[in-house]
Design a protein around this motif. Structure first.
Motif, PDB file in Angstrom:
ATOM      1  N   ALA A  59       0.853  -1.194   0.000  1.00 15.51           N
ATOM      2  CA  ALA A  59       0.000   0.000   0.000  1.00 15.51           C
ATOM      3  C   ALA A  59       0.885   1.238   0.000  1.00 15.51           C
ATOM      4  CB  ALA A  59      -0.914   0.001   1.217  1.00 15.51           C
ATOM      5  N   ILE A  60       0.520   2.205  -0.817  1.00 14.23           N
ATOM      6  CA  ILE A  60       1.263   3.463  -0.892  1.00 14.23           C
ATOM      7  C   ILE A  60       0.458   4.549  -0.170  1.00 14.23           C
ATOM      8  CG2 ILE A  60       2.122   5.273  -2.421  1.00 14.23           C
ATOM      9  CD1 ILE A  60       3.768   2.777  -2.574  1.00 14.23           C
ATOM     10  N   GLY A  61       1.101   5.246   0.752  1.00 13.33           N
ATOM     11  CA  GLY A  61       0.450   6.337   1.470  1.00 13.33           C
ATOM     12  C   GLY A  61       1.227   7.631   1.304  1.00 13.33           C
ATOM     13  N   ARG A  62       0.560   8.758   1.567  1.00 13.03           N
ATOM     14  CA  ARG A  62       1.208  10.066   1.501  1.00 13.03           C
ATOM     15  C   ARG A  62       0.928  10.838   2.782  1.00 13.03           C
ATOM     16  NH1 ARG A  62       0.017   8.837  -3.679  1.00 13.03           N
ATOM     17  NH2 ARG A  62       1.527   9.368  -5.290  1.00 13.03           N
ATOM     18  N   THR A  63       1.879  11.639   3.192  1.00 15.36           N
ATOM     19  CA  THR A  63       1.738  12.379   4.441  1.00 15.36           C
ATOM     20  C   THR A  63       1.316  13.822   4.181  1.00 15.36           C
ATOM     21  OG1 THR A  63       4.066  13.019   4.433  1.00 15.36           O
ATOM     22  CG2 THR A  63       3.499  10.997   5.591  1.00 15.36           C
ATOM     23  N   VAL A  64       0.548  14.351   5.107  1.00 17.73           N
ATOM     24  CA  VAL A  64       0.193  15.769   5.131  1.00 17.73           C
ATOM     25  C   VAL A  64       0.404  16.250   6.556  1.00 17.73           C
ATOM     26  CG1 VAL A  64      -1.622  17.482   4.810  1.00 17.73           C
ATOM     27  CG2 VAL A  64      -1.527  15.491   3.311  1.00 17.73           C
ATOM     28  N   ALA A  65       1.105  17.361   6.723  1.00 21.63           N
ATOM     29  CA  ALA A  65       1.364  17.903   8.056  1.00 21.63           C
ATOM     30  C   ALA A  65       1.285  19.417   7.995  1.00 21.63           C
ATOM     31  CB  ALA A  65       2.733  17.464   8.566  1.00 21.63           C
ATOM     32  N   ALA A  66       0.694  20.029   9.014  1.00 17.31           N
ATOM     33  CA  ALA A  66       0.574  21.484   9.023  1.00 17.31           C
ATOM     34  C   ALA A  66       0.404  21.994  10.439  1.00 17.31           C
ATOM     35  CB  ALA A  66      -0.614  21.930   8.177  1.00 17.31           C
ATOM     36  N   THR A  67       0.935  23.177  10.691  1.00 17.13           N
ATOM     37  CA  THR A  67       0.619  23.921  11.902  1.00 17.13           C
ATOM     38  C   THR A  67      -0.577  24.822  11.599  1.00 17.13           C
ATOM     39  OG1 THR A  67       2.217  25.610  11.281  1.00 17.13           O
ATOM     40  CG2 THR A  67       3.000  23.862  12.730  1.00 17.13           C
ATOM     41  N   GLU A  68      -0.987  25.653  12.563  1.00 22.07           N
ATOM     42  CA  GLU A  68      -2.099  26.559  12.315  1.00 22.07           C
ATOM     43  C   GLU A  68      -1.753  27.493  11.156  1.00 22.07           C
ATOM     44  OE1 GLU A  68      -0.738  26.104  15.311  1.00 22.07           O
ATOM     45  OE2 GLU A  68      -2.262  26.024  16.899  1.00 22.07           O
ATOM     46  N   PHE A  69      -2.605  27.521  10.155  1.00 18.15           N
ATOM     47  CA  PHE A  69      -2.323  28.302   8.961  1.00 18.15           C
ATOM     48  C   PHE A  69      -2.335  29.803   9.214  1.00 18.15           C
ATOM     49  CE2 PHE A  69      -3.936  24.619   6.187  1.00 18.15           C
ATOM     50  CZ  PHE A  69      -2.647  24.171   5.969  1.00 18.15           C
ATOM     51  N   THR A  70      -3.091  30.241  10.217  1.00 18.62           N
ATOM     52  CA  THR A  70      -3.210  31.674  10.453  1.00 18.62           C
ATOM     53  C   THR A  70      -2.492  32.118  11.713  1.00 18.62           C
ATOM     54  OG1 THR A  70      -5.360  31.246  11.497  1.00 18.62           O
ATOM     55  CG2 THR A  70      -5.371  31.952   9.211  1.00 18.62           C
ATOM     56  N   GLY A  71      -1.645  31.281  12.299  1.00 19.46           N
ATOM     57  CA  GLY A  71      -0.833  31.694  13.439  1.00 19.46           C
ATOM     58  C   GLY A  71      -1.627  31.954  14.690  1.00 19.46           C
ATOM     59  N   GLY A  72      -2.541  31.068  15.034  1.00 18.84           N
ATOM     60  CA  GLY A  72      -3.352  31.230  16.231  1.00 18.84           C
ATOM     61  C   GLY A  72      -4.817  31.013  15.913  1.00 18.84           C
ATOM     62  N   ASP A  73      -5.273  29.769  16.082  1.00 17.37           N
ATOM     63  CA  ASP A  73      -6.639  29.436  15.715  1.00 17.37           C
ATOM     64  C   ASP A  73      -7.657  30.039  16.680  1.00 17.37           C
ATOM     65  OD1 ASP A  73      -6.108  28.059  13.454  1.00 17.37           O
ATOM     66  OD2 ASP A  73      -6.194  26.078  14.358  1.00 17.37           O
ATOM     67  N   ASN A  74      -8.862  30.232  16.183  1.00 22.85           N
ATOM     68  CA  ASN A  74     -10.000  30.520  17.033  1.00 22.85           C
ATOM     69  C   ASN A  74     -11.159  29.666  16.554  1.00 22.85           C
ATOM     70  OD1 ASN A  74     -11.528  32.018  14.928  1.00 22.85           O
ATOM     71  ND2 ASN A  74      -9.843  33.480  15.135  1.00 22.85           N
ATOM     72  N   ARG A  75     -12.242  29.690  17.267  1.00 18.71           N
ATOM     73  CA  ARG A  75     -13.331  28.768  16.941  1.00 18.71           C
ATOM     74  C   ARG A  75     -13.989  29.090  15.603  1.00 18.71           C
ATOM     75  NH1 ARG A  75     -18.490  30.341  20.679  1.00 18.71           N
ATOM     76  NH2 ARG A  75     -18.363  32.623  20.515  1.00 18.71           N
ATOM     77  N   TYR A  76     -13.749  30.270  15.058  1.00 21.16           N
ATOM     78  CA  TYR A  76     -14.314  30.644  13.767  1.00 21.16           C
ATOM     79  C   TYR A  76     -13.389  30.276  12.606  1.00 21.16           C
ATOM     80  CZ  TYR A  76     -17.303  33.391  16.854  1.00 21.16           C
ATOM     81  OH  TYR A  76     -18.159  33.783  17.847  1.00 21.16           O
ATOM     82  N   ASN A  77     -12.173  29.926  12.894  1.00 24.38           N
ATOM     83  CA  ASN A  77     -11.220  29.624  11.813  1.00 24.38           C
ATOM     84  C   ASN A  77     -10.241  28.554  12.266  1.00 24.38           C
ATOM     85  OD1 ASN A  77      -9.944  29.831   9.325  1.00 24.38           O
ATOM     86  ND2 ASN A  77      -8.610  31.489   9.985  1.00 24.38           N
ATOM     87  N   MET A  78     -10.767  27.388  12.581  1.00 21.97           N
ATOM     88  CA  MET A  78      -9.940  26.289  13.072  1.00 21.97           C
ATOM     89  C   MET A  78      -9.171  25.631  11.922  1.00 21.97           C
ATOM     90  SD  MET A  78     -10.263  25.912  16.353  1.00 21.97           S
ATOM     91  CE  MET A  78      -9.723  24.224  16.595  1.00 21.97           C
ATOM     92  N   THR A  79      -7.920  25.289  12.170  1.00 23.32           N
ATOM     93  CA  THR A  79      -7.183  24.416  11.256  1.00 23.32           C
ATOM     94  C   THR A  79      -7.641  22.989  11.549  1.00 23.32           C
ATOM     95  OG1 THR A  79      -5.301  25.912  11.210  1.00 23.32           O
ATOM     96  CG2 THR A  79      -4.911  23.641  10.512  1.00 23.32           C
ATOM     97  N   ARG A  80      -8.025  22.259  10.516  1.00 26.39           N
ATOM     98  CA  ARG A  80      -8.727  20.998  10.738  1.00 26.39           C
ATOM     99  C   ARG A  80      -8.473  20.006   9.604  1.00 26.39           C
ATOM    100  NH1 ARG A  80     -11.668  25.365   9.371  1.00 26.39           N
ATOM    101  NH2 ARG A  80     -13.061  25.259   7.559  1.00 26.39           N
ATOM    102  N   ILE A  81      -8.726  18.735   9.885  1.00 25.15           N
ATOM    103  CA  ILE A  81      -8.735  17.701   8.858  1.00 25.15           C
ATOM    104  C   ILE A  81      -9.992  17.879   8.018  1.00 25.15           C
ATOM    105  CG2 ILE A  81      -9.006  15.221   8.434  1.00 25.15           C
ATOM    106  CD1 ILE A  81      -6.258  15.798   9.318  1.00 25.15           C
ATOM    107  N   ALA A  82      -9.842  17.761   6.692  1.00 23.89           N
ATOM    108  CA  ALA A  82     -11.000  17.838   5.803  1.00 23.89           C
ATOM    109  C   ALA A  82     -10.809  16.846   4.665  1.00 23.89           C
ATOM    110  CB  ALA A  82     -11.166  19.257   5.257  1.00 23.89           C
ATOM    111  N   TYR A  83     -11.915  16.291   4.196  1.00 22.19           N
ATOM    112  CA  TYR A  83     -11.836  15.366   3.063  1.00 22.19           C
ATOM    113  C   TYR A  83     -13.186  15.311   2.362  1.00 22.19           C
ATOM    114  CZ  TYR A  83     -13.817  12.169   6.579  1.00 22.19           C
ATOM    115  OH  TYR A  83     -14.599  11.612   7.567  1.00 22.19           O
ATOM    116  N   MET A  84     -13.130  15.054   1.060  1.00 20.41           N
ATOM    117  CA  MET A  84     -14.327  14.892   0.253  1.00 20.41           C
ATOM    118  C   MET A  84     -14.535  13.403   0.018  1.00 20.41           C
ATOM    119  SD  MET A  84     -16.811  16.536  -1.340  1.00 20.41           S
ATOM    120  CE  MET A  84     -16.226  18.200  -1.673  1.00 20.41           C
ATOM    121  N   ALA A  85     -15.590  12.851   0.594  1.00 15.64           N
ATOM    122  CA  ALA A  85     -15.873  11.419   0.487  1.00 15.64           C
ATOM    123  C   ALA A  85     -17.275  11.222  -0.064  1.00 15.64           C
ATOM    124  CB  ALA A  85     -15.737  10.747   1.844  1.00 15.64           C
TER     125      ALA A  85
END
Length: 269
Positions: A199-225
């Protein structure tokens, strides 16, 4: 704050990385043919989102005897939209700087970089081979330029070759001037006598994209299934139970309200 960023990188990368073999299972390798000396066990084509993108020729695979690893170097890819720095040891992203987006609203603010030093340590865009981190456990060779420039309306590509024993893994990355998409063709070749399935897998890694999350702009896992957008921002849940899906995945990655860093297969199946 740095500690918080690092924890987020661990959680989000783990949620995608360890679930990725379930996202995109590979097919069983074909039976070896008597006349073949090199058996191809898997090949995927680049994701085609723009009919104007031209595919580049496949890379010729070396034999186990002729493979010559090269020293790890950083490859800088410069396009009109972004500048990416990629390690020649496995194709891991070291930085991905957006030329049209700033870190803050101040005029002298630097360009936005989606890959921080903390998240780069978790090998974004790395390839897992049956849960083996290829950027660490494979030897790699790259003989191209360390400075790759993509002209207006043009494309450019780099080819990386990894080897572990009799197994050869080839990555061809294609960059386009008018798109943030990095297209990829992955080929796994077996130079041994025994059939191989993996099986071939790929990695994704990230810190907060906006330098300090809040409840209105959370950095989160997302996927289209199955044509439905799903999101998960509970980090404790991701640690305890990584997301596992078997088919129908159009893309999966890390996002907030403004930025998305994702992997998309050529087929949802």
């Amino acid at each position: 704050e740095n500690s918080k960023n690092l924890i987020l990188a661990i959680v989000l990368s783990a949620g995608v990385m360890f679930g990725w073999n379930y996202f995109f299972p590979t097919q069983q390798a074909p039976a070896p043919q008597p006349q073949d000396t090199t058996q191809q066990v898997q090949e995927t084509q680049p994701v085609q989102t723009d009919p104007g993108v031209v595919e580049t020729p496949a890379v010729q695979a070396p034999s186990a005897e002729t493979f010559m690893p090269t020293e790890d170097t950083f490859i800088t890819v410069d396009t009109p939209l972004y500048q990416a720095v990629i390690s020649s040891a496995g194709g891991v992203l070291q930085s991905f700087t957006l030329k049209e987006f700033k870190l803050a609203v101040e005029p002298d603010s630097p360009d936005k970089n989606l890959v921080t030093q903390e998240s780069a340590a978790f090998a974004p865009m790395g390839i897992m081979y049956d849960s083996i981190p290829t950027w660490k456990d494979f030897e790699w060779a790259y003989t191209g330029s360390q400075e790759v420039s993509v002209a207006e309306d043009g494309t450019a590509s780099i080819q990386l070759t990894g080897q572990s024993g009799k197994l050869v893994l080839m990555r061809e990355l294609v960059f386009s001037a008018d798109s943030y998409l990095i297209e990829e063709a992955v080929t796994v070749l077996n130079n041994g006598d025994a059939p191989v399935s993996a099986a071939i897998g790929r990695t994704v890694a990230a810190t907060e994209f906006t330098g300090g999350d809040n409840r209105y702009n959370m950095t989160r896992i997302a996927y289209m299934a199955n044509e439905t957008l799903e999101e998960e921002d509970d980090r404790e849940d991701l640690v305890e139970e990584p997301i596992k899906l078997s088919s129908g995945i159009a893309w999966a990655g890390v996002q907030n309200n403004y930025f998305l860093m994702a992997v998309a297969p050529s087929s949802a199946e």
